[in-house]
Design a protein around this motif. Sequence first.
Motif, PDB file in Angstrom:
ATOM      1  N   GLU A 154       0.824  -1.200   0.000  1.00  0.00           N
ATOM      2  CA  GLU A 154       0.000   0.000   0.000  1.00  0.00           C
ATOM      3  C   GLU A 154       0.860   1.252   0.000  1.00  0.00           C
ATOM      4  N   ARG A 156       2.744   2.231   2.344  1.00  0.00           N
ATOM      5  CA  ARG A 156       2.615   2.875   3.646  1.00  0.00           C
ATOM      6  C   ARG A 156       3.597   2.222   4.592  1.00  0.00           C
ATOM      7  N   GLY A 272      -0.484   0.732  -3.872  1.00  0.00           N
ATOM      8  CA  GLY A 272      -1.703   1.522  -3.652  1.00  0.00           C
ATOM      9  C   GLY A 272      -1.546   2.993  -3.998  1.00  0.00           C
ATOM     10  N   HIS A 276      -2.424   7.804  -7.398  1.00  0.00           N
ATOM     11  CA  HIS A 276      -2.109   9.139  -6.888  1.00  0.00           C
ATOM     12  C   HIS A 276      -0.868   9.697  -7.583  1.00  0.00           C
ATOM     13  N   ARG A 279      -1.635  10.708 -11.091  1.00  0.00           N
ATOM     14  CA  ARG A 279      -2.389  11.971 -11.151  1.00  0.00           C
ATOM     15  C   ARG A 279      -1.443  13.149 -11.041  1.00  0.00           C
ATOM     16  N   HIS A 306      -6.045  -5.872  -7.163  1.00  0.00           N
ATOM     17  CA  HIS A 306      -6.861  -4.721  -6.765  1.00  0.00           C
ATOM     18  C   HIS A 306      -6.207  -3.424  -7.217  1.00  0.00           C
ATOM     19  N   LEU A 310      -7.385  -0.543 -10.055  1.00  0.00           N
ATOM     20  CA  LEU A 310      -7.471   0.901  -9.850  1.00  0.00           C
ATOM     21  C   LEU A 310      -6.681   1.658 -10.911  1.00  0.00           C
TER      22      LEU A 310
ATOM     23  N   ASN B 253     -15.326   6.169  -6.222  1.00  0.00           N
ATOM     24  CA  ASN B 253     -14.855   5.116  -7.115  1.00  0.00           C
ATOM     25  C   ASN B 253     -15.436   3.781  -6.667  1.00  0.00           C
ATOM     26  N   ALA B 256     -12.960   0.983  -5.819  1.00  0.00           N
ATOM     27  CA  ALA B 256     -12.070   1.091  -4.665  1.00  0.00           C
ATOM     28  C   ALA B 256     -12.733   0.462  -3.455  1.00  0.00           C
ATOM     29  N   ARG B 257     -11.945   0.220  -2.442  1.00  0.00           N
ATOM     30  CA  ARG B 257     -12.493  -0.355  -1.219  1.00  0.00           C
ATOM     31  C   ARG B 257     -12.502   0.684  -0.122  1.00  0.00           C
ATOM     32  N   PHE B 260      -8.548   1.815   4.724  1.00  0.00           N
ATOM     33  CA  PHE B 260      -7.663   2.926   5.037  1.00  0.00           C
ATOM     34  C   PHE B 260      -6.834   3.338   3.828  1.00  0.00           C
ATOM     35  N   ASP B 261      -6.241   2.369   3.162  1.00  0.00           N
ATOM     36  CA  ASP B 261      -5.269   2.710   2.131  1.00  0.00           C
ATOM     37  C   ASP B 261      -5.885   3.358   0.898  1.00  0.00           C
ATOM     38  N   ASP B 262      -6.986   2.826   0.415  1.00  0.00           N
ATOM     39  CA  ASP B 262      -7.616   3.449  -0.752  1.00  0.00           C
ATOM     40  C   ASP B 262      -8.104   4.849  -0.394  1.00  0.00           C
ATOM     41  N   HIS B 264      -6.731   6.731   1.935  1.00  0.00           N
ATOM     42  CA  HIS B 264      -5.533   7.537   2.143  1.00  0.00           C
ATOM     43  C   HIS B 264      -4.970   8.086   0.835  1.00  0.00           C
ATOM     44  N   TRP B 265      -4.941   7.261  -0.191  1.00  0.00           N
ATOM     45  CA  TRP B 265      -4.337   7.687  -1.453  1.00  0.00           C
ATOM     46  C   TRP B 265      -5.316   8.448  -2.341  1.00  0.00           C
ATOM     47  N   GLY B 266      -6.449   8.793  -1.789  1.00  0.00           N
ATOM     48  CA  GLY B 266      -7.389   9.621  -2.544  1.00  0.00           C
ATOM     49  C   GLY B 266      -8.035   8.885  -3.694  1.00  0.00           C
ATOM     50  N   VAL B 267      -8.152   7.546  -3.548  1.00  0.00           N
ATOM     51  CA  VAL B 267      -8.713   6.766  -4.640  1.00  0.00           C
ATOM     52  C   VAL B 267     -10.183   6.452  -4.386  1.00  0.00           C
ATOM     53  N   THR B 270     -12.904  11.325  -4.211  1.00  0.00           N
ATOM     54  CA  THR B 270     -12.171  12.529  -4.583  1.00  0.00           C
ATOM     55  C   THR B 270     -13.141  13.689  -4.683  1.00  0.00           C
ATOM     56  N   GLN B 296      -8.390  18.419  -9.233  1.00  0.00           N
ATOM     57  CA  GLN B 296      -8.568  17.770  -7.932  1.00  0.00           C
ATOM     58  C   GLN B 296      -8.324  18.770  -6.820  1.00  0.00           C
ATOM     59  N   ASP B 299      -5.245  16.930  -1.322  1.00  0.00           N
ATOM     60  CA  ASP B 299      -4.150  16.029  -1.681  1.00  0.00           C
ATOM     61  C   ASP B 299      -3.991  15.028  -0.549  1.00  0.00           C
ATOM     62  N   VAL B 300      -3.143  14.049  -0.742  1.00  0.00           N
ATOM     63  CA  VAL B 300      -2.867  13.085   0.321  1.00  0.00           C
ATOM     64  C   VAL B 300      -2.427  13.847   1.555  1.00  0.00           C
TER      65      VAL B 300
END
Lengths: 500, 607
Positions: A154, A156, A272, A276, A279, A306, A310, B253, B256-257, B260-262, B264-267, B270, B296, B299-300
Amino acid sequence: MIRLSKLGFLLGLILSVGLAPPDAWGDEQESTDPGHATTAEKSLQVANLVLAKHIDPPTRQEMILAGVRQLFSTHDVALPTGLAAEISTLTADEELSQFLVKMLQQVQAESKRPTDQPQLDDALVLAHGMLGIVPGGASLTNSKEHRVNEQLAENRYVGTGIVLHMNDKKKLPVMAQVFEDGPADKVGALDGDFIEKINGESTFKVSLVEIVQLLRGPAGSTVDVTLRQPGSDDARDYTITRGVVPIKTVIARTVTVKEAPIAYLKLDRITGSAVHELRKQQQELIDENTKGVILDFRGLSSGSAHHAVLISDALLDNAPIGHIRSRTGVKPFQASRDMLFADLPMAVLVDQRTVGSAEWLAAALQDNKRAIVVGTRTYGGGYNRGTFPIWDGDIVVSLSTGILERPDGRRLVKPRATATPPGMVAEMMALQQQKVSWAVEPDHNGTVNRRNAVARAYTALENSMTPKTDQLIMRAARLLLADKSQNSTENDSTGDATEG
Amino acid sequence: MSFRTFSSLSETSSAMWSITIRGCVIVFISALTVFADDDTSNDVGLKPSIRRPVALALVQHEQRLVVGNQRSGTLSILDTETHQVIQEVVVAQKLSDLAMLPDGMHLLVADEMAHELILLRFDDDQLQTVSRHQVAPYPVSISVSQKGDQCYVASLWSHAVTVVGLTDFAASETTPTLESIASIKLPFPPRKQLLLDTHDRLVVADSFGGQLAVININTQTLESARRLPAHNIRGIALSEDKSRVFISQQILNELARAKFDDLHWGVLMTNVLRHISVETLLNPTADLLDDARTVQLGDVGSGTGDPAELANVPDGQFIVALAGVNQVAVTRDQPFREQRISVGARPTAILVNDDQTIAYVANTHGDSVSVVDLQAQKQTEEVSLGPSTELTAADRGELLFFDARLSHDHWMSCHSCHSDGHTNSLLNDNLGDGSYGAPKKVLSLLGVSETAPWAWNGNITRLEDQIAKSFQTTMQGPSLSEEQIADVAAFLNRLPPPPNVLTTGNASKKTPQHAGAKVFRQLDCARCHAPSSSFTSPTVYDVGLHDELGNQKFNPPSLRGLQHRERFFHDNRAQSLEEVFTVHRHQLDREPTDDELQQLVEYLRSL
């Protein structure tokens, strides 16, 4: 096709010091050793897990036999004959378990492993052997390592933000690379720093694995280090506060081809943060008035399906991405509207080291005519991986739970019958001549080396402009090509461009 | 001066004269003013109340700022020099929008509860109601033509725009009148509007989902209704050079799920400004995304949950309210580079003065107006509109529901998916069904108190449990106390179900309602969708569907408010109500006739 997590194996061996029951060694009796029974039970758990979860599992007998081969080989004992015939008659859990116990007893009695070597956890040895024959590659990692892998996936990752190496001569760990803006960078660590002390203790002759454990910790926690640049007299002390270390996975360069700026984006790995980062790149491209995008997927291996979904979604406009075929069914994925780099033509570079969901991503772009594919055939390892805890959660098994399919249903997985171990050059060359359906075949063939990757892709793009070419590429090409000169000044010499 | 006026008005309760002219009834009412019994609160004697400002207008040569308050139904009048509230007047039951007429003297107010358009006159600090006019039920926004001869009222639950003529304004002798000229049906519940006078077009946006309609105001017909990848379109404005239309919106989206991670990355969610050329917009057959660009916001590390109204500021830039994070942003057409300015709680409306030096921001949940200096790019003052009464649990819950700071990095609030408590009708892959991998339709929360159990698999028996789960596993933000969870539950329990056809006037004159009800009974729909319990039932059923993870039993959603939802079933597989039966043959043990089908669908739409 066999891919073991090397670090996981190493760690497993280290961990085994704790896992092996104290009375396992030196037991010469014929009667059932409770240690062996546990080992057999654990091995059977692995086989059952694979059988239950894998998309195309081997039989338990195949797996157990492979495990036993590994066991004997590790203990340097000759494999008994007739095992295949014997195991072919066994089907029930108990029978297989008893078989394993028998094998363990035999191996232990005859083991030629030197006694000064660390004790082995035979359950792990058996497990590795079993997983070795599982299609799509399967691996074991301990749960701590697994958590780290998830963090990396991810993007992170929590840590000190360095790449660690061991300097074998000096027997000291080295900060081979200090990530920009990472925790170590923030206190003043430099590329190449030797780490002489961690939390006051010397690191001389300490194993890399232990160093890694010492440096790791939760976000916000601290670690004291003493660093020294090679050849310097200065020992520097720092306190590093661990934190999230985002790593750049999209490396960008702008190259100018025939006075047109082209963006070259290399994906280091699929994580993940990819969407971003793309973009952010898009804004840079707009700022620089870029005329085209080249995505380099060479050497891009696996990554999660996954995240590939994306990325496909971000790069495609209302188009089918493909399917994942799992044991419960086939799930289609469709990209929504909105796409990055709209109006810019795109080329994707691939080679035989493009594996897994990276191939799936390339296939989606190719099939939707969003990008032309340049390079050589991809690997054919389009599997979707899942992870499952086992043995009370200490260990995590990663295996293929699904197959990645292109929008038209073709599976991106090399059929098992023609599987060749790597290194069989002649056979590979023969395969190269035909086009296959189980990998991504380039639109424009030819080895694409680093030097001329961009020029090659650009030329291929230019060459693909025929009246029959898809509307998007035609429209984008008009933007891309200021002039339509015939000869590229940077032709490569390693092969001919063939029109796809 | 003003005090004397107030005291004289308070002695007369209200004097009414009715004059009938040409069949129209014009009621001349002296405005009812708002007073505190004891003068302890402040100079002007404003009554403690919950106001919820949602609209702004500058009148009297920009000497006065008129603030429309939704909850109190009042207009607060501010002196733009002193930034003091000098008057507060009750004009409506639930005020949804406010618009000024070009003469600088008349104001239009939309009353969402009385279903009225109210014409007021503001002259020399005197506010008088001139007339009230019935429009399609639940009016939520008004736009006024440049000439001031027509206005357009969008009505939410009626799915309609009413064209209202404003007559006799030139002549000062005659009293102005309001007259409905036409009603235009839309395929969605509308909210924001943008009038493109020079092109004779009106652009109307979906309140919840992502559709944009274009109405030809000459022919008074719907010219196009197209879908954008968007939801919660809460701001729409024309660029300075008039070539592009900017809208503020969100994008959920569906791939996306809610992890946390999706997030977090703004996926996952938005928040963007999207701009489309006027040319493309007004071409009914053009693809809206042909030359669209997305900017956009956020940001993150710093999301900008729930972008709302936007307005032009100098240098071709825009100022946009970021309702969920208590800020406004000044942005050019470039992502990741906006300037953020802190303002009050939940800013939803912005008004920029003529020389573009000041932006006034209505802080809906702060009951205040922020004055933002556009050159210095900071808030110079936050003006309270008056004292507040104590907040009930439901009021406190409302504040939490719309607060994007309760999500990780502030990307979204509950409202981001459950728009105003309803739904954006999109799919979300969250832990509501116990696992990831099977995205499900966001459910409407209107009337949720009556539809236990909750969640698509019916596993949740306490609303508080679902709320806690959503905050923890979907919003991924700071944890809420039990009291806060209870407050959100109180807010949700207060949400009434969406209005049914009897009050919205959507009934088709052709098909009587009881015919469809009969079909509903005959086909045994009532077994799972029982009319007596909000058209749902407390059990889960296997209706021949399963999700990607093999779950087969589903909690029947309430059928109340079906006409206000798009796409049906847990995964939105049915694109229309008809498809539920024609394509998916939902629980049909016999083939309905064409008539029966039509009656049934009409009936379902009326719920």
